[in-house]
Design a protein around this motif. Structure first.
Motif, PDB file in Angstrom:
ATOM      1  N   LEU A  41       0.826  -1.215   0.000  1.00 26.24           N
ATOM      2  CA  LEU A  41       0.000   0.000   0.000  1.00 26.24           C
ATOM      3  C   LEU A  41       0.856   1.259   0.000  1.00 26.24           C
ATOM      4  CD1 LEU A  41      -2.901  -0.735   2.532  1.00 26.24           C
ATOM      5  CD2 LEU A  41      -3.051  -0.566   0.040  1.00 26.24           C
ATOM      6  N   ILE A  42       1.872   1.279   0.855  1.00 25.26           N
ATOM      7  CA  ILE A  42       2.720   2.470   0.995  1.00 25.26           C
ATOM      8  C   ILE A  42       3.526   2.708  -0.275  1.00 25.26           C
ATOM      9  CG2 ILE A  42       4.655   3.473   2.267  1.00 25.26           C
ATOM     10  CD1 ILE A  42       3.617   1.852   4.723  1.00 25.26           C
ATOM     11  N   GLU A  43       4.105   1.647  -0.833  1.00 25.14           N
ATOM     12  CA  GLU A  43       4.919   1.807  -2.045  1.00 25.14           C
ATOM     13  C   GLU A  43       4.054   2.182  -3.247  1.00 25.14           C
ATOM     14  OE1 GLU A  43       7.179  -1.773  -2.366  1.00 25.14           O
ATOM     15  OE2 GLU A  43       8.760  -1.040  -1.025  1.00 25.14           O
ATOM     16  N   GLU A  44       2.828   1.699  -3.269  1.00 25.06           N
ATOM     17  CA  GLU A  44       1.926   2.074  -4.357  1.00 25.06           C
ATOM     18  C   GLU A  44       1.579   3.556  -4.278  1.00 25.06           C
ATOM     19  OE1 GLU A  44      -2.631   1.065  -5.833  1.00 25.06           O
ATOM     20  OE2 GLU A  44      -1.477  -0.464  -4.763  1.00 25.06           O
ATOM     21  N   ARG A  45       1.430   4.068  -3.065  1.00 20.87           N
ATOM     22  CA  ARG A  45       1.067   5.483  -2.894  1.00 20.87           C
ATOM     23  C   ARG A  45       2.262   6.406  -3.054  1.00 20.87           C
ATOM     24  NH1 ARG A  45       0.925  10.036  -2.651  1.00 20.87           N
ATOM     25  NH2 ARG A  45      -0.424  11.443  -1.454  1.00 20.87           N
ATOM     26  N   PHE A  46       3.409   6.041  -2.461  1.00 19.84           N
ATOM     27  CA  PHE A  46       4.539   6.958  -2.410  1.00 19.84           C
ATOM     28  C   PHE A  46       5.733   6.531  -3.268  1.00 19.84           C
ATOM     29  CE2 PHE A  46       2.337   7.342   1.700  1.00 19.84           C
ATOM     30  CZ  PHE A  46       2.017   8.686   1.667  1.00 19.84           C
ATOM     31  N   GLY A  47       5.749   5.281  -3.713  1.00 21.77           N
ATOM     32  CA  GLY A  47       6.859   4.804  -4.518  1.00 21.77           C
ATOM     33  C   GLY A  47       8.080   4.412  -3.719  1.00 21.77           C
ATOM     34  N   SER A  48       7.990   4.466  -2.394  1.00 24.30           N
ATOM     35  CA  SER A  48       9.145   4.187  -1.543  1.00 24.30           C
ATOM     36  C   SER A  48       8.676   4.032  -0.106  1.00 24.30           C
ATOM     37  CB  SER A  48      10.159   5.330  -1.641  1.00 24.30           C
ATOM     38  OG  SER A  48      11.189   5.196  -0.685  1.00 24.30           O
ATOM     39  N   LEU A  49       9.504   3.363   0.698  1.00 26.41           N
ATOM     40  CA  LEU A  49       9.257   3.292   2.139  1.00 26.41           C
ATOM     41  C   LEU A  49      10.043   4.369   2.886  1.00 26.41           C
ATOM     42  CD1 LEU A  49       9.248  -0.570   2.780  1.00 26.41           C
ATOM     43  CD2 LEU A  49       7.291   0.980   2.732  1.00 26.41           C
ATOM     44  N   GLY A 187      -2.337  10.208 -19.444  1.00 24.42           N
ATOM     45  CA  GLY A 187      -1.566  10.085 -18.209  1.00 24.42           C
ATOM     46  C   GLY A 187      -0.649  11.271 -18.002  1.00 24.42           C
ATOM     47  N   ARG A 188      -0.069  11.325 -16.824  1.00 27.50           N
ATOM     48  CA  ARG A 188       0.843  12.407 -16.484  1.00 27.50           C
ATOM     49  C   ARG A 188       2.262  12.053 -16.913  1.00 27.50           C
ATOM     50  NH1 ARG A 188      -1.070  14.133 -10.332  1.00 27.50           N
ATOM     51  NH2 ARG A 188      -3.216  14.712 -10.896  1.00 27.50           N
ATOM     52  N   ILE A 189       2.979  13.062 -17.375  1.00 29.22           N
ATOM     53  CA  ILE A 189       4.327  12.807 -17.890  1.00 29.22           C
ATOM     54  C   ILE A 189       5.251  12.295 -16.790  1.00 29.22           C
ATOM     55  CG2 ILE A 189       5.268  15.119 -17.507  1.00 29.22           C
ATOM     56  CD1 ILE A 189       5.723  12.941 -20.650  1.00 29.22           C
ATOM     57  N   GLY A 190       5.087  12.780 -15.565  1.00 32.16           N
ATOM     58  CA  GLY A 190       5.923  12.315 -14.461  1.00 32.16           C
ATOM     59  C   GLY A 190       5.688  10.844 -14.165  1.00 32.16           C
ATOM     60  N   GLU A 191       4.415  10.416 -14.208  1.00 31.13           N
ATOM     61  CA  GLU A 191       4.095   9.018 -13.945  1.00 31.13           C
ATOM     62  C   GLU A 191       4.649   8.119 -15.048  1.00 31.13           C
ATOM     63  OE1 GLU A 191      -0.104   9.095 -13.626  1.00 31.13           O
ATOM     64  OE2 GLU A 191      -0.115   9.868 -11.567  1.00 31.13           O
ATOM     65  N   ILE A 192       4.611   8.597 -16.279  1.00 31.12           N
ATOM     66  CA  ILE A 192       5.145   7.816 -17.401  1.00 31.12           C
ATOM     67  C   ILE A 192       6.655   7.663 -17.261  1.00 31.12           C
ATOM     68  CG2 ILE A 192       5.487   7.793 -19.903  1.00 31.12           C
ATOM     69  CD1 ILE A 192       2.807   9.295 -20.125  1.00 31.12           C
ATOM     70  N   LEU A 193       7.348   8.755 -16.963  1.00 34.50           N
ATOM     71  CA  LEU A 193       8.805   8.701 -16.804  1.00 34.50           C
ATOM     72  C   LEU A 193       9.195   7.803 -15.642  1.00 34.50           C
ATOM     73  CD1 LEU A 193       9.588  12.480 -17.390  1.00 34.50           C
ATOM     74  CD2 LEU A 193      10.374  10.591 -18.845  1.00 34.50           C
ATOM     75  N   ALA A 194       8.414   7.847 -14.557  1.00 28.85           N
ATOM     76  CA  ALA A 194       8.706   7.001 -13.402  1.00 28.85           C
ATOM     77  C   ALA A 194       8.456   5.531 -13.729  1.00 28.85           C
ATOM     78  CB  ALA A 194       7.862   7.430 -12.204  1.00 28.85           C
ATOM     79  N   ALA A 195       7.372   5.248 -14.441  1.00 31.66           N
ATOM     80  CA  ALA A 195       7.056   3.868 -14.813  1.00 31.66           C
ATOM     81  C   ALA A 195       8.135   3.286 -15.723  1.00 31.66           C
ATOM     82  CB  ALA A 195       5.702   3.820 -15.506  1.00 31.66           C
ATOM     83  N   ARG A 196       8.763   4.132 -16.520  1.00 32.93           N
ATOM     84  CA  ARG A 196       9.838   3.675 -17.403  1.00 32.93           C
ATOM     85  C   ARG A 196      11.176   3.559 -16.675  1.00 32.93           C
ATOM     86  NH1 ARG A 196       9.573   5.246 -23.254  1.00 32.93           N
ATOM     87  NH2 ARG A 196       7.391   5.077 -23.863  1.00 32.93           N
ATOM     88  N   GLY A 197      11.213   3.984 -15.401  1.00 31.29           N
ATOM     89  CA  GLY A 197      12.432   3.870 -14.614  1.00 31.29           C
ATOM     90  C   GLY A 197      13.430   4.985 -14.836  1.00 31.29           C
ATOM     91  N   MET A 203      10.748  12.008  -7.279  1.00 30.68           N
ATOM     92  CA  MET A 203      11.265  13.095  -8.109  1.00 30.68           C
ATOM     93  C   MET A 203      10.157  13.694  -8.967  1.00 30.68           C
ATOM     94  SD  MET A 203      14.322  13.148 -10.975  1.00 30.68           S
ATOM     95  CE  MET A 203      15.655  12.848  -9.816  1.00 30.68           C
ATOM     96  N   ALA A 204       9.314  12.848  -9.512  1.00 32.17           N
ATOM     97  CA  ALA A 204       8.210  13.344 -10.336  1.00 32.17           C
ATOM     98  C   ALA A 204       7.314  14.270  -9.528  1.00 32.17           C
ATOM     99  CB  ALA A 204       7.409  12.174 -10.887  1.00 32.17           C
ATOM    100  N   ARG A 205       6.980  13.854  -8.302  1.00 33.00           N
ATOM    101  CA  ARG A 205       6.099  14.661  -7.450  1.00 33.00           C
ATOM    102  C   ARG A 205       6.778  15.968  -7.045  1.00 33.00           C
ATOM    103  NH1 ARG A 205       4.897  10.868  -4.403  1.00 33.00           N
ATOM    104  NH2 ARG A 205       6.314  11.179  -2.655  1.00 33.00           N
ATOM    105  N   PHE A 206       8.049  15.869  -6.660  1.00 32.44           N
ATOM    106  CA  PHE A 206       8.767  17.058  -6.198  1.00 32.44           C
ATOM    107  C   PHE A 206       8.842  18.119  -7.291  1.00 32.44           C
ATOM    108  CE2 PHE A 206      12.523  19.681  -5.722  1.00 32.44           C
ATOM    109  CZ  PHE A 206      12.466  20.074  -4.392  1.00 32.44           C
ATOM    110  N   PHE A 207       9.317  17.729  -8.479  1.00 29.01           N
ATOM    111  CA  PHE A 207       9.531  18.731  -9.520  1.00 29.01           C
ATOM    112  C   PHE A 207       8.240  19.147 -10.217  1.00 29.01           C
ATOM    113  CE2 PHE A 207      13.897  17.238  -8.978  1.00 29.01           C
ATOM    114  CZ  PHE A 207      14.530  18.472  -8.844  1.00 29.01           C
ATOM    115  N   SER A 208       7.146  18.467  -9.906  1.00 24.35           N
ATOM    116  CA  SER A 208       5.840  18.954 -10.363  1.00 24.35           C
ATOM    117  C   SER A 208       5.349  20.090  -9.482  1.00 24.35           C
ATOM    118  CB  SER A 208       4.813  17.813 -10.346  1.00 24.35           C
ATOM    119  OG  SER A 208       5.133  16.826 -11.282  1.00 24.35           O
TER     120      SER A 208
END
Length: 224
Positions: A41-49, A187-197, A203-208
Protein backbone atom coordinates in the motif's frame (compact mmCIF):
# COMPACT_ATOMS: atom_id res chain seq x y z
CA UNK A 1 12.99 7.79 16.03
CA UNK A 2 9.35 7.22 15.06
CA UNK A 3 7.15 4.23 15.92
CA UNK A 4 3.60 3.87 14.66
CA UNK A 5 1.42 0.96 15.76
CA UNK A 6 -1.53 -0.64 14.00
CA UNK A 7 -3.72 -3.25 15.65
CA UNK A 8 -6.45 -5.56 14.40
CA UNK A 9 -7.86 -8.19 16.72
CA UNK A 10 -4.85 -10.04 18.09
CA UNK A 11 -2.54 -8.76 15.31
CA UNK A 12 -0.09 -5.90 15.89
CA UNK A 13 2.13 -4.20 13.30
CA UNK A 14 4.67 -1.43 13.89
CA UNK A 15 6.27 0.97 11.44
CA UNK A 16 9.67 2.16 12.66
CA UNK A 17 11.81 4.96 11.24
CA UNK A 18 15.22 6.02 12.52
CA UNK A 19 16.99 9.31 11.80
CA UNK A 20 16.57 13.08 11.94
CA UNK A 21 16.05 14.07 8.30
CA UNK A 22 12.72 15.14 6.84
CA UNK A 23 12.40 11.76 5.11
CA UNK A 24 13.19 8.50 6.91
CA UNK A 25 13.39 4.87 5.80
CA UNK A 26 10.58 2.99 7.54
CA UNK A 27 10.61 -0.69 8.40
CA UNK A 28 7.35 -2.57 8.84
CA UNK A 29 7.51 -5.15 11.63
CA UNK A 30 4.89 -7.79 12.33
CA UNK A 31 3.24 -10.89 10.83
CA UNK A 32 4.39 -11.59 7.26
CA UNK A 33 0.98 -11.19 5.60
CA UNK A 34 0.17 -7.86 7.26
CA UNK A 35 3.70 -6.54 6.65
CA UNK A 36 3.51 -7.36 2.92
CA UNK A 37 0.04 -5.78 2.72
CA UNK A 38 1.16 -2.49 4.28
CA UNK A 39 4.41 -2.29 2.34
CA UNK A 40 2.50 -2.73 -0.92
CA UNK A 41 0.00 0.00 0.00
CA UNK A 42 2.72 2.47 1.00
CA UNK A 43 4.92 1.81 -2.04
CA UNK A 44 1.93 2.07 -4.36
CA UNK A 45 1.07 5.48 -2.89
CA UNK A 46 4.54 6.96 -2.41
CA UNK A 47 6.86 4.80 -4.52
CA UNK A 48 9.14 4.19 -1.54
CA UNK A 49 9.26 3.29 2.14
CA UNK A 50 11.40 6.40 2.75
CA UNK A 51 9.12 9.34 3.47
CA UNK A 52 8.20 12.06 5.92
CA UNK A 53 6.82 10.63 9.21
CA UNK A 54 3.89 13.04 9.28
CA UNK A 55 3.02 12.13 5.71
CA UNK A 56 3.08 8.43 6.55
CA UNK A 57 1.00 8.81 9.72
CA UNK A 58 -1.65 10.82 7.89
CA UNK A 59 -1.79 8.15 5.20
CA UNK A 60 -2.32 5.46 7.84
CA UNK A 61 -5.15 7.52 9.32
CA UNK A 62 -6.94 8.18 6.04
CA UNK A 63 -6.33 5.30 3.63
CA UNK A 64 -9.55 3.27 3.23
CA UNK A 65 -7.71 -0.07 2.96
CA UNK A 66 -5.82 0.57 6.18
CA UNK A 67 -9.04 1.66 7.87
CA UNK A 68 -10.79 -1.53 6.75
CA UNK A 69 -8.25 -3.89 8.28
CA UNK A 70 -6.83 -1.92 11.22
CA UNK A 71 -7.90 0.38 14.01
CA UNK A 72 -6.68 3.99 14.00
CA UNK A 73 -2.85 4.20 14.12
CA UNK A 74 -1.14 4.98 17.41
CA UNK A 75 1.90 7.23 17.74
CA UNK A 76 4.16 5.26 20.08
CA UNK A 77 7.28 7.38 19.72
CA UNK A 78 8.31 10.58 17.91
CA UNK A 79 7.24 14.21 17.43
CA UNK A 80 4.94 14.60 14.45
CA UNK A 81 4.74 18.37 14.77
CA UNK A 82 8.50 18.64 14.41
CA UNK A 83 8.40 16.24 11.47
CA UNK A 84 5.70 18.31 9.79
CA UNK A 85 7.69 21.51 10.28
CA UNK A 86 10.77 19.84 8.91
CA UNK A 87 8.96 18.86 5.74
CA UNK A 88 7.93 22.46 5.15
CA UNK A 89 11.32 24.16 5.56
CA UNK A 90 13.06 22.69 2.54
CA UNK A 91 15.48 25.60 2.28
CA UNK A 92 16.94 25.03 5.75
CA UNK A 93 17.91 21.42 5.07
CA UNK A 94 21.37 20.18 4.13
CA UNK A 95 22.19 19.48 0.49
CA UNK A 96 22.07 15.74 1.17
CA UNK A 97 18.58 15.90 2.67
CA UNK A 98 17.39 18.10 -0.19
CA UNK A 99 18.60 15.50 -2.69
CA UNK A 100 16.67 12.81 -0.85
CA UNK A 101 13.48 14.84 -0.53
CA UNK A 102 13.68 15.80 -4.20
CA UNK A 103 13.92 12.12 -5.10
CA UNK A 104 17.36 12.49 -6.68
CA UNK A 105 18.92 10.06 -4.19
CA UNK A 106 17.58 7.30 -2.00
CA UNK A 107 18.48 7.60 1.67
CA UNK A 108 20.72 4.53 1.38
CA UNK A 109 22.62 6.17 -1.51
CA UNK A 110 23.09 9.34 0.53
CA UNK A 111 24.49 7.38 3.47
CA UNK A 112 26.96 5.64 1.15
CA UNK A 113 28.06 8.88 -0.49
CA UNK A 114 28.52 10.62 2.84
CA UNK A 115 30.77 7.77 3.95
CA UNK A 116 32.81 8.07 0.75
CA UNK A 117 32.98 11.84 1.23
CA UNK A 118 34.28 11.64 4.79
CA UNK A 119 38.04 11.53 3.87
CA UNK A 120 37.62 14.67 1.73
CA UNK A 121 35.45 16.69 4.13
CA UNK A 122 38.35 18.92 5.25
CA UNK A 123 39.13 20.08 1.70
CA UNK A 124 35.84 19.86 -0.23
CA UNK A 125 32.22 20.75 0.21
CA UNK A 126 29.79 17.92 -0.29
CA UNK A 127 28.41 19.54 -3.44
CA UNK A 128 31.90 19.76 -4.94
CA UNK A 129 32.49 16.10 -4.11
CA UNK A 130 29.28 15.12 -5.91
CA UNK A 131 30.24 17.16 -8.97
CA UNK A 132 33.74 15.71 -9.19
CA UNK A 133 32.45 12.16 -8.84
CA UNK A 134 29.56 12.72 -11.28
CA UNK A 135 27.06 11.33 -8.77
CA UNK A 136 24.55 14.13 -9.33
CA UNK A 137 24.22 16.42 -12.33
CA UNK A 138 25.83 19.88 -11.88
CA UNK A 139 22.55 21.51 -12.88
CA UNK A 140 20.69 19.71 -10.10
CA UNK A 141 23.23 20.80 -7.51
CA UNK A 142 23.09 24.38 -8.81
CA UNK A 143 19.31 24.45 -8.45
CA UNK A 144 19.33 23.19 -4.88
CA UNK A 145 22.16 25.51 -3.80
CA UNK A 146 21.29 28.63 -5.80
CA UNK A 147 17.66 28.59 -6.99
CA UNK A 148 17.81 32.29 -7.93
CA UNK A 149 19.71 31.45 -11.11
CA UNK A 150 16.89 29.21 -12.26
CA UNK A 151 14.22 31.70 -11.27
CA UNK A 152 15.84 34.14 -13.69
CA UNK A 153 15.47 31.50 -16.41
CA UNK A 154 11.74 31.08 -15.80
CA UNK A 155 11.87 27.87 -13.77
CA UNK A 156 8.34 28.28 -12.38
CA UNK A 157 6.81 28.61 -15.83
CA UNK A 158 8.40 25.47 -17.24
CA UNK A 159 6.62 22.16 -17.49
CA UNK A 160 7.85 19.09 -15.63
CA UNK A 161 9.52 17.57 -18.67
CA UNK A 162 11.36 20.80 -19.44
CA UNK A 163 12.54 21.09 -15.85
CA UNK A 164 13.85 17.53 -15.71
CA UNK A 165 15.61 17.88 -19.05
CA UNK A 166 17.23 21.15 -18.02
CA UNK A 167 18.42 19.58 -14.76
CA UNK A 168 20.02 16.62 -16.48
CA UNK A 169 17.61 14.15 -14.86
CA UNK A 170 16.42 12.78 -18.21
CA UNK A 171 17.62 12.87 -21.80
CA UNK A 172 15.85 14.55 -24.73
CA UNK A 173 15.15 11.11 -26.21
CA UNK A 174 13.57 9.86 -22.97
CA UNK A 175 11.34 12.93 -22.81
CA UNK A 176 10.33 12.60 -26.46
CA UNK A 177 9.37 8.94 -26.03
CA UNK A 178 7.39 9.72 -22.88
CA UNK A 179 5.52 12.54 -24.64
CA UNK A 180 4.62 10.17 -27.48
CA UNK A 181 3.21 7.67 -24.98
CA UNK A 182 1.27 10.47 -23.28
CA UNK A 183 -0.32 11.43 -26.60
CA UNK A 184 -1.27 7.82 -27.32
CA UNK A 185 -2.45 6.68 -23.90
CA UNK A 186 -2.84 9.79 -21.77
CA UNK A 187 -1.57 10.09 -18.21
CA UNK A 188 0.84 12.41 -16.48
CA UNK A 189 4.33 12.81 -17.89
CA UNK A 190 5.92 12.31 -14.46
CA UNK A 191 4.10 9.02 -13.95
CA UNK A 192 5.15 7.82 -17.40
CA UNK A 193 8.80 8.70 -16.80
CA UNK A 194 8.71 7.00 -13.40
CA UNK A 195 7.06 3.87 -14.81
CA UNK A 196 9.84 3.67 -17.40
CA UNK A 197 12.43 3.87 -14.61
CA UNK A 198 13.94 7.17 -15.77
CA UNK A 199 13.12 8.99 -12.53
CA UNK A 200 11.66 8.06 -9.14
CA UNK A 201 8.00 8.75 -8.26
CA UNK A 202 9.33 11.07 -5.54
CA UNK A 203 11.26 13.10 -8.11
CA UNK A 204 8.21 13.34 -10.34
CA UNK A 205 6.10 14.66 -7.45
CA UNK A 206 8.77 17.06 -6.20
CA UNK A 207 9.53 18.73 -9.52
CA UNK A 208 5.84 18.95 -10.36
CA UNK A 209 5.18 20.99 -7.22
CA UNK A 210 8.41 22.84 -6.33
CA UNK A 211 8.53 26.59 -6.96
CA UNK A 212 11.18 29.28 -6.57
CA UNK A 213 9.74 32.07 -4.43
CA UNK A 214 10.43 35.80 -4.47
CA UNK A 215 13.29 35.33 -1.96
CA UNK A 216 15.07 32.99 -4.34
CA UNK A 217 14.25 29.90 -2.24
CA UNK A 218 12.72 26.60 -3.25
CA UNK A 219 9.26 26.17 -1.78
CA UNK A 220 8.04 22.62 -1.42
CA UNK A 221 5.78 20.94 1.09
CA UNK A 222 5.06 17.23 0.75
CA UNK A 223 1.33 16.77 0.39
CA UNK A 224 -0.31 14.96 3.29
Amino acid sequence: MFRFRLTSGHVQVELIGNGRSARLPFQVVGPTTEVAFLEELIEERFGSLSLNPRELFTFLQQDPWVQEFFQQPQLVEGDLEAASEGSRSFTSQTLGNKLVEAGVLELEDLDRLLEEYRPFAATQRFGEFLRLNLQVSPQMIDLLLNPTLFDEQGFNEKRLGERLLELGAISAEQLEDALKEQLQRGGRIGEILAARGHISPTMARFFSEAKVNARGEIEYAASV
